[in-house]
Design an enzyme around this catalytic site. Structure first.
Site, mmCIF file in Angstrom:
data_model
loop_
_atom_site.group_PDB
_atom_site.id
_atom_site.type_symbol
_atom_site.label_atom_id
_atom_site.label_comp_id
_atom_site.label_asym_id
_atom_site.label_seq_id
_atom_site.Cartn_x
_atom_site.Cartn_y
_atom_site.Cartn_z
ATOM 1 C CD GLU A 33 -2.831 1.114 2.434
ATOM 2 O OE1 GLU A 33 -3.491 2.139 2.611
ATOM 3 O OE2 GLU A 33 -2.858 0.129 3.199
ATOM 4 N NE ARG A 257 3.818 -7.866 11.088
ATOM 5 C CZ ARG A 257 3.190 -7.239 10.100
ATOM 6 N NH1 ARG A 257 2.195 -7.802 9.461
ATOM 7 N NH2 ARG A 257 3.546 -6.033 9.745
ATOM 8 C CE LYS A 267 2.981 0.211 5.015
ATOM 9 N NZ LYS A 267 2.462 -0.086 3.678
HETATM 10 P P1 ATP Z 1 2.668 -2.138 8.025
HETATM 11 O O1 ATP Z 1 1.882 -2.833 9.075
HETATM 12 O O2 ATP Z 1 4.100 -1.993 8.317
HETATM 13 O O3 ATP Z 1 2.058 -0.855 7.583
HETATM 14 P P2 ATP Z 1 1.439 -3.500 5.892
HETATM 15 O O4 ATP Z 1 1.237 -4.967 5.967
HETATM 16 O O5 ATP Z 1 0.292 -2.628 6.097
HETATM 17 O O6 ATP Z 1 2.658 -3.123 6.805
HETATM 18 P P3 ATP Z 1 1.625 -3.375 3.066
HETATM 19 O O7 ATP Z 1 2.126 -2.271 2.247
HETATM 20 O O8 ATP Z 1 0.178 -3.658 3.050
HETATM 21 O O9 ATP Z 1 2.111 -3.102 4.533
HETATM 22 O O10 ATP Z 1 2.446 -4.699 2.796
HETATM 23 C C1 ATP Z 1 2.896 -5.170 1.551
HETATM 24 C C2 ATP Z 1 3.301 -6.603 1.701
HETATM 25 O O11 ATP Z 1 4.373 -6.719 2.640
HETATM 26 C C3 ATP Z 1 2.159 -7.430 2.241
HETATM 27 O O12 ATP Z 1 2.072 -8.625 1.491
HETATM 28 C C4 ATP Z 1 2.539 -7.685 3.670
HETATM 29 O O13 ATP Z 1 2.021 -8.898 4.122
HETATM 30 C C5 ATP Z 1 4.070 -7.683 3.624
HETATM 31 N N1 ATP Z 1 4.628 -7.292 4.927
HETATM 32 C C6 ATP Z 1 4.380 -6.158 5.624
HETATM 33 N N2 ATP Z 1 5.043 -6.161 6.800
HETATM 34 C C7 ATP Z 1 5.742 -7.324 6.850
HETATM 35 C C8 ATP Z 1 6.625 -7.923 7.802
HETATM 36 N N3 ATP Z 1 6.922 -7.331 8.949
HETATM 37 N N4 ATP Z 1 7.154 -9.127 7.507
HETATM 38 C C9 ATP Z 1 6.870 -9.729 6.339
HETATM 39 N N5 ATP Z 1 6.063 -9.229 5.408
HETATM 40 C C10 ATP Z 1 5.483 -8.051 5.638
HETATM 41 MG MG MG Z 2 -1.472 -2.893 4.867
#
Ligand code: ATP
Ligand code: MG
Length: 553
Positions: A33, A257, A267
């Protein structure tokens, strides 16, 4: 010794799917995102998704999951592309979920036509209330009984902008008794009169995550849609939508994760650190972001190596940041140029050395003969590190002290003859003599010394600024520590040495180079650096001093 790496559980699934002909080749995607910069957790997902496609001859799409108009920005899109490329991966297609808005809207109509979706005028509180709880079944309201015709009209009017934010939603008609709360007539579309970074003001209805993600996967023929464990409950809805829309059967798989010690990785939290100026920006070298790590001098290869070592599993755990630093050191040891920099100078005069200077040749990197040699200027007046001299040393002190001998790295053996002090009793200079036959590489002196010191020639030394970083947080498990995460910020995470003294070769070195400052650590040139004002970041210390200290404590 060769290490046979066993397959991770996703590789096992992929191999099985290819073997039994379920798919001819695989297609994965990385779906960020664009609401912030990527962090090391995303690197794990990137390495996994791109790594699978690479290993099995498939392809990977970079898809921006930009269905929420409020939080997304073009700046983030650009930074994400930069970071993925820097990590060493190339996507097959650059795609945006927002490009599918028209298609998703048509999918919603298909569900309405099948009697599987309805427009609900309830408030969000009423909807939550009617949903019940995991132990109490939910109940449908009167809107669930609307006709297909009425739902079509209302949904079209929602799109046309006839209704205010929050006044209506489109819901799937599934099962108000499902033990999975997400299956209790989940919301598919909401009204939001907001400007979108790509579609502008074209839309005022936006699909929810669950009605965008799986459908986007399907539109792109994604075979293995890999996400983190918190999406396990979403899988049932993911499958329901695809089955009822009768579209390409993408499948979702979940892995744990990455969580890492002494840092945060959401984020939302990283944005707070930036906005509240606890750091200088998303690329502050102390941040867990890819751009921060890049600025700090972490090689991309060390991040890929780290992701490979931590592996892919289905159980959450907390990875020691020391492992990442280990990977960084291992990589830098192979590529870093060896240079000498004195952090806190003490002047040393070699009283029997002529006024003239001398060029000594020394290896750029003993681990890499191809890196060649570089010239090192030696002269009568040098700087050594103040902490490398003691007037009254304890036993087994192998550095410089009155009457004691040490080697100056790549140069000569010297003996300390005299300590010079100012009126207040502070040591201002040490006077030494050198042994002419002891020159490194052609030493015939027969003298054995235990200590070797780094040094720079006073006349040739270059003033440089050094930025030394420590952990950004004081506690291991920041996410689970008591209180607000910002209570645990380490106030001493940045130490600036405004004037250290480096050897002149640094003036000629490329800004892309990585350095080992002998006995001090690995460094790179910071982006703030200017001609006449060189600035270096300490990427990582030479040894894991942190682990030693925490054991002592
Ligand atoms: P955050 O919680 O940090 O904002 P998010 O999951 O909302 O992270 P996205 O941009 O939606 O962030 O994530 C893009 C991809 O990265 C998704 O497939 C998500 O599952 C993966 N991802 C995000 N954080 C992690 C992590 N800590 N470890 C492994 N994969 C991750
Ligand atoms: Mg997300």
């Amino acid at each position: 010794m060769t290490e046979e790496k066993s397959l991770n559980f996703i590789e096992e699934i992929v191999e099985e799917d290819l073997k039994n002909g379920r798919y001819q080749s695989i297609v994965t995607r990385f779906p960020p995102e664009p609401n912030g910069y990527l962090h090391i957790g995303h690197a794990k997902s990137i390495c996994l998704n791109f790594g699978l496609a690479k290993k099995y001859g498939g392809r990977t799409n970079l898809r921006f999951d930009d269905t929420n108009p409020v939080t997304e920005e073009t700046e983030y899109v650009e930074s994400i592309k930069d970071d993925v490329r820097w990590l060493g991966f190339e996507w097959a297609n650059e795609l945006y979920a927002s490009d599918y808005f028209e298609q998703l809207y048509a999918f919603a109509h298909k569900l309405i036509d099948k009697g599987l979706a309805y427009v609900d005028d309830s408030t969000s509180e009423e909807i939550a209330e009617q949903k019940g709880s995991p132990t109490v079944p939910g109940k449908r309201n009167k809107y669930a009984g609307r006709s297909v015709e009425e739902n079509r009209t209302l949904f079209n009017e929602m799109r046309e902008g006839k209704y205010a934010d929050g006044s209506k939603v489109l819901r799937a008609k599934i099962d108000m008794n499902s033990p999975n709360m997400l299956m209790r007539d989940p919301i598919l579309y909401r009204i939001k009169h907001a400007h979108h970074h790509r579609t502008g003001d074209t839309w005022c209805v936006y699909p929810m995550y669950d009605f965008a993600h799986g459908q986007s996967d399907s539109i792109e023929n994604i075979t293995h849609s890999i996400c983190t464990l918190e999406f396990v409950p979403h899988r049932e809805l993911y499958d329901w939508c695809i089955a009822n829309l009768e579209i390409f059967p993408s499948h979702q798989y979940e892995f744990a994760r990455l969580n890492m010690t002494y840092t945060v990785m959401s984020k939302r939290k990283l944005l707070q650190l930036v906005n509240e100026k606890h750091v200088t920006g998303w690329d502050d070298p102390r941040m867990s972001t890819i751009s921060g790590m890049r600025r700090r001098g972490y090689p991309a290869a060390s991040i890929r190596e780290f992701c490979d070592r931590i592996g892919v599993a289905r159980r959450e755990n907390l990875i020691d940041v020391g492992l990442l630093e280990f990977c960084v050191r291992e990589q830098l040891n192979k590529v870093a140029l060896r240079r000498m920099v004195v952090f806190d100078p003490l002047k040393l005069v070699i009283t029997n050395y002529p006024e003239s200077e001398e060029v000594l040749m020394t290896d750029n990197n003993p681990e890499d003969p191809a890196a060649g040699e570089h010239g090192l200027l030696f002269s009568r007046e040098l700087y050594i590190e103040r902490e490398d001299f003691m007037e009254n040393p304890p036993k087994k002190y192998f550095r410089l002290a009155p009457g004691q001998m040490v080697r100056l790295k790549s140069a000569y053996i010297i003996r300390c003859e005299e300590v010079i002090k100012d009126a207040a009793g502070n040591i201002t200079e040490v006077h030494c003599t050198y042994v002419p036959e002891s020159r490194s590489g052609s030493d015939t002196s027969g003298i054995q010394v235990k200590g070797t010191l780094h040094w720079v020639s006073v006349k040739h030394a270059v003033a440089v600024e050094l930025r030394l970083y420590d952990r950004l947080f004081k506690v291991e498990d920041v996410a689970n520590a008591e209180g607000d995460f910002k209570d645990h910020i380490n106030a001493d995470s940045l130490q600036v040495i405004e004037k250290a003294w480096g050897e002149p070769a640094l003036l000629e070195d490329s800004h892309e180079e990585r350095f080992q400052f002998l006995r001090k650590g690995y460094f790179n040139i910071d982006k703030d650096s200017r001609p006449g004002h060189l600035i270096f970041n300490r990427t990582v210390t030479l040894k894991d001093t942190w682990a030693k200290e925490s054991k002592k404590a």
